[in-house]
Design a protein around this motif. Structure first.
Motif, PDB file in Angstrom:
ATOM      1  N   ALA A  49      45.042  67.827  38.133  1.00  0.00           N
ATOM      2  CA  ALA A  49      44.145  68.522  39.059  1.00  0.00           C
ATOM      3  C   ALA A  49      44.503  68.195  40.501  1.00  0.00           C
ATOM      4  O   ALA A  49      44.506  69.071  41.372  1.00  0.00           O
ATOM      5  CB  ALA A  49      42.691  68.138  38.774  1.00  0.00           C
ATOM      6  N   ARG A  50      44.843  66.935  40.779  1.00  0.00           N
ATOM      7  CA  ARG A  50      45.225  66.548  42.143  1.00  0.00           C
ATOM      8  C   ARG A  50      46.508  67.246  42.569  1.00  0.00           C
ATOM      9  O   ARG A  50      46.640  67.657  43.728  1.00  0.00           O
ATOM     10  CB  ARG A  50      45.401  65.028  42.231  1.00  0.00           C
ATOM     11  CG  ARG A  50      44.123  64.220  42.069  1.00  0.00           C
ATOM     12  CD  ARG A  50      44.263  62.823  42.673  1.00  0.00           C
ATOM     13  NE  ARG A  50      45.483  62.163  42.268  1.00  0.00           N
ATOM     14  CZ  ARG A  50      45.609  61.396  41.176  1.00  0.00           C
ATOM     15  NH1 ARG A  50      44.565  61.229  40.380  1.00  0.00           N
ATOM     16  NH2 ARG A  50      46.756  60.795  40.886  1.00  0.00           N
ATOM     17  N   ARG A  61      47.379  73.827  46.778  1.00  0.00           N
ATOM     18  CA  ARG A  61      46.439  74.750  47.394  1.00  0.00           C
ATOM     19  C   ARG A  61      46.051  74.312  48.800  1.00  0.00           C
ATOM     20  O   ARG A  61      45.876  75.145  49.694  1.00  0.00           O
ATOM     21  CB  ARG A  61      45.185  74.873  46.520  1.00  0.00           C
ATOM     22  CG  ARG A  61      45.416  75.542  45.186  1.00  0.00           C
ATOM     23  CD  ARG A  61      45.820  76.986  45.360  1.00  0.00           C
ATOM     24  NE  ARG A  61      44.800  77.757  46.075  1.00  0.00           N
ATOM     25  CZ  ARG A  61      44.969  79.011  46.502  1.00  0.00           C
ATOM     26  NH1 ARG A  61      46.121  79.617  46.304  1.00  0.00           N
ATOM     27  NH2 ARG A  61      43.986  79.644  47.119  1.00  0.00           N
ATOM     28  N   LEU A  62      45.926  72.994  49.016  1.00  0.00           N
ATOM     29  CA  LEU A  62      45.598  72.503  50.349  1.00  0.00           C
ATOM     30  C   LEU A  62      46.706  72.842  51.340  1.00  0.00           C
ATOM     31  O   LEU A  62      46.439  73.236  52.486  1.00  0.00           O
ATOM     32  CB  LEU A  62      45.359  70.995  50.320  1.00  0.00           C
ATOM     33  CG  LEU A  62      44.020  70.533  49.758  1.00  0.00           C
ATOM     34  CD1 LEU A  62      43.994  69.013  49.641  1.00  0.00           C
ATOM     35  CD2 LEU A  62      42.863  71.011  50.619  1.00  0.00           C
ATOM     36  N   THR A  63      47.945  72.712  50.906  1.00  0.00           N
ATOM     37  CA  THR A  63      49.062  73.076  51.768  1.00  0.00           C
ATOM     38  C   THR A  63      49.006  74.554  52.119  1.00  0.00           C
ATOM     39  O   THR A  63      49.213  74.946  53.270  1.00  0.00           O
ATOM     40  CB  THR A  63      50.397  72.742  51.079  1.00  0.00           C
ATOM     41  OG1 THR A  63      50.434  71.347  50.793  1.00  0.00           O
ATOM     42  CG2 THR A  63      51.572  73.088  51.979  1.00  0.00           C
ATOM     43  N   ALA A  73      34.096  75.202  54.133  1.00  0.00           N
ATOM     44  CA  ALA A  73      33.743  76.007  52.968  1.00  0.00           C
ATOM     45  C   ALA A  73      34.921  76.126  52.004  1.00  0.00           C
ATOM     46  O   ALA A  73      34.769  75.923  50.790  1.00  0.00           O
ATOM     47  CB  ALA A  73      33.268  77.386  53.415  1.00  0.00           C
ATOM     48  N   ALA A  74      36.106  76.452  52.528  1.00  0.00           N
ATOM     49  CA  ALA A  74      37.280  76.616  51.663  1.00  0.00           C
ATOM     50  C   ALA A  74      37.656  75.303  51.001  1.00  0.00           C
ATOM     51  O   ALA A  74      38.017  75.268  49.814  1.00  0.00           O
ATOM     52  CB  ALA A  74      38.452  77.157  52.485  1.00  0.00           C
ATOM     53  N   MET A 124      37.851  71.851  46.070  1.00  0.00           N
ATOM     54  CA  MET A 124      37.620  70.566  45.408  1.00  0.00           C
ATOM     55  C   MET A 124      36.674  70.713  44.216  1.00  0.00           C
ATOM     56  O   MET A 124      36.913  70.150  43.142  1.00  0.00           O
ATOM     57  CB  MET A 124      37.038  69.559  46.407  1.00  0.00           C
ATOM     58  CG  MET A 124      37.990  69.191  47.527  1.00  0.00           C
ATOM     59  SD  MET A 124      39.482  68.389  46.911  1.00  0.00           S
ATOM     60  CE  MET A 124      40.544  68.544  48.342  1.00  0.00           C
ATOM     61  N   ASP A 125      35.605  71.482  44.406  1.00  0.00           N
ATOM     62  CA  ASP A 125      34.653  71.686  43.313  1.00  0.00           C
ATOM     63  C   ASP A 125      35.291  72.436  42.155  1.00  0.00           C
ATOM     64  O   ASP A 125      35.050  72.118  40.982  1.00  0.00           O
ATOM     65  CB  ASP A 125      33.431  72.463  43.819  1.00  0.00           C
ATOM     66  CG  ASP A 125      32.576  71.646  44.785  1.00  0.00           C
ATOM     67  OD1 ASP A 125      32.746  70.411  44.815  1.00  0.00           O
ATOM     68  OD2 ASP A 125      31.752  72.249  45.504  1.00  0.00           O
ATOM     69  N   ALA A 126      36.126  73.437  42.473  1.00  0.00           N
ATOM     70  CA  ALA A 126      36.748  74.250  41.426  1.00  0.00           C
ATOM     71  C   ALA A 126      37.662  73.420  40.531  1.00  0.00           C
ATOM     72  O   ALA A 126      37.798  73.706  39.340  1.00  0.00           O
ATOM     73  CB  ALA A 126      37.524  75.405  42.060  1.00  0.00           C
ATOM     74  N   HIS A 127      38.283  72.381  41.106  1.00  0.00           N
ATOM     75  CA  HIS A 127      39.229  71.574  40.336  1.00  0.00           C
ATOM     76  C   HIS A 127      38.652  70.215  39.939  1.00  0.00           C
ATOM     77  O   HIS A 127      39.361  69.393  39.354  1.00  0.00           O
ATOM     78  CB  HIS A 127      40.519  71.378  41.134  1.00  0.00           C
ATOM     79  CG  HIS A 127      41.316  72.643  41.284  1.00  0.00           C
ATOM     80  ND1 HIS A 127      42.203  73.068  40.338  1.00  0.00           N
ATOM     81  CD2 HIS A 127      41.327  73.571  42.270  1.00  0.00           C
ATOM     82  CE1 HIS A 127      42.756  74.214  40.726  1.00  0.00           C
ATOM     83  NE2 HIS A 127      42.239  74.537  41.896  1.00  0.00           N
TER      84      HIS A 127
END
Length: 279
Positions: free
Chosen positions: A107-108, A114-116, A136-137, A142-145
């Motif tokens: 997950a990390r 995605r963060l990149t 928000a994004a 973070m919640d989704a993963h």
């Protein structure tokens, strides 16, 4: 150029504007052969992309047509805006910070990618930062993963410190050099000879430039080093992409028998316009 990447470039610039975002496998294979991808390889790649949820298929007798899925539409819309939108404007001095906690490694890894893509840079192994308010994004991701984290806004109160943060969060010198190389390679290129040459040149141009949004956070001008090459690279890309459009589109239509709608004029005054299924 990897076949998978080539498929998305072709759909992003052409096939998304055909019917409901579709192309017969036979026509796609003919286009892919211009890039030395054999039909058997194209069949395998498309089968895997369908299994991964990027495409759906429709059969008409012996003819198989690949159609973009909702997941793929979203990816192409996001990618197209990132490619054609270039903004390095004013900045309020505010940062979004993410402090991650230990969690599932897979997950990390996905969150890191995605963060990149969202424009975050990594200051330390568990600390990510991006200019502006991206709470928000970041929280949604973070919640989704299921990755534990603290997400908040912060200011350093000092432009010198802000520039130091930017220099540590991203390798700006290396990125600037890549932009400079892109300009040298594509600025002032002579017109290509044939429609198919134009298609190959335009696809290679787009495939090369589309990698920048994965590494360039589009930082505010105040945080960038002097002589930053990105604006010029963007101008060169947009100009060259437009110059090749008509001949490249003609080649697509000749090879596939499809009609590419005119909605793929992708920019007005250097900025993205709306890209929906209707164009």
């Amino acid at each position: 150029m990897r076949p998978r990447s080539l498929v998305f470039t072709l759909f992003g610039d052409y096939f998304r504007y055909c019917g409901d975002g579709e192309v017969p496998l036979r026509g796609l294979s003919d286009v892919m052969q211009l890039f030395d991808v054999e039909p058997a390889t194209t069949r395998v790649v498309m089968s895997r992309l369908r299994a991964d949820g990027w495409f759906e298929t429709r059969r008409d007798g012996r003819l198989t047509t690949y159609v973009l899925s909702g997941k793929a539409w979203q990816l192409l819309d996001e990618g197209r805006e990132r490619i054609f939108r270039h903004v390095s404007g004013d900045w309020s001095g505010q940062w979004t910070l993410i402090a991650t906690r230990a969690g599932d490694r897979s997950a990390r890894d996905e969150v890191r990618k995605r963060l990149t893509w969202l424009g975050f840079g990594q200051l330390q192994p568990a600390i990510w930062v991006a200019p502006g308010d991206r709470l928000a994004a970041a929280r949604e991701l973070m919640d989704a993963h299921g990755v534990g984290s603290d997400v908040f806004l912060s200011r350093s109160g000092d432009l010198g410190r802000d520039r130091s943060i930017a220099a540590r969060g991203w390798d700006l010198d290396a990125l600037d050099a890549l932009y400079g190389t892109f300009v040298e390679r594509h600025d002032g290129n002579a017109p290509t000879v044939s429609d198919r040459d134009a298609l190959v040149a335009r696809v290679r141009l787009t495939d090369e430039y589309r990698r920048f949004p994965f590494t360039d956070p589009d930082l505010p001008a105040a945080l960038l080093p002097p002589g930053w090459n990105a604006p010029r690279a963007h101008e060169v890309f947009v100009q060259r992409h437009g110059d090749l459009r008509e001949r490249a589109t003609a080649a697509i239509e000749q090879l596939t028998g499809l009609t590419v709608r005119g909605a793929h004029r992708a920019f007005l005054d250097g900025g993205a316009v709306g890209f929906t299924r209707e164009g």
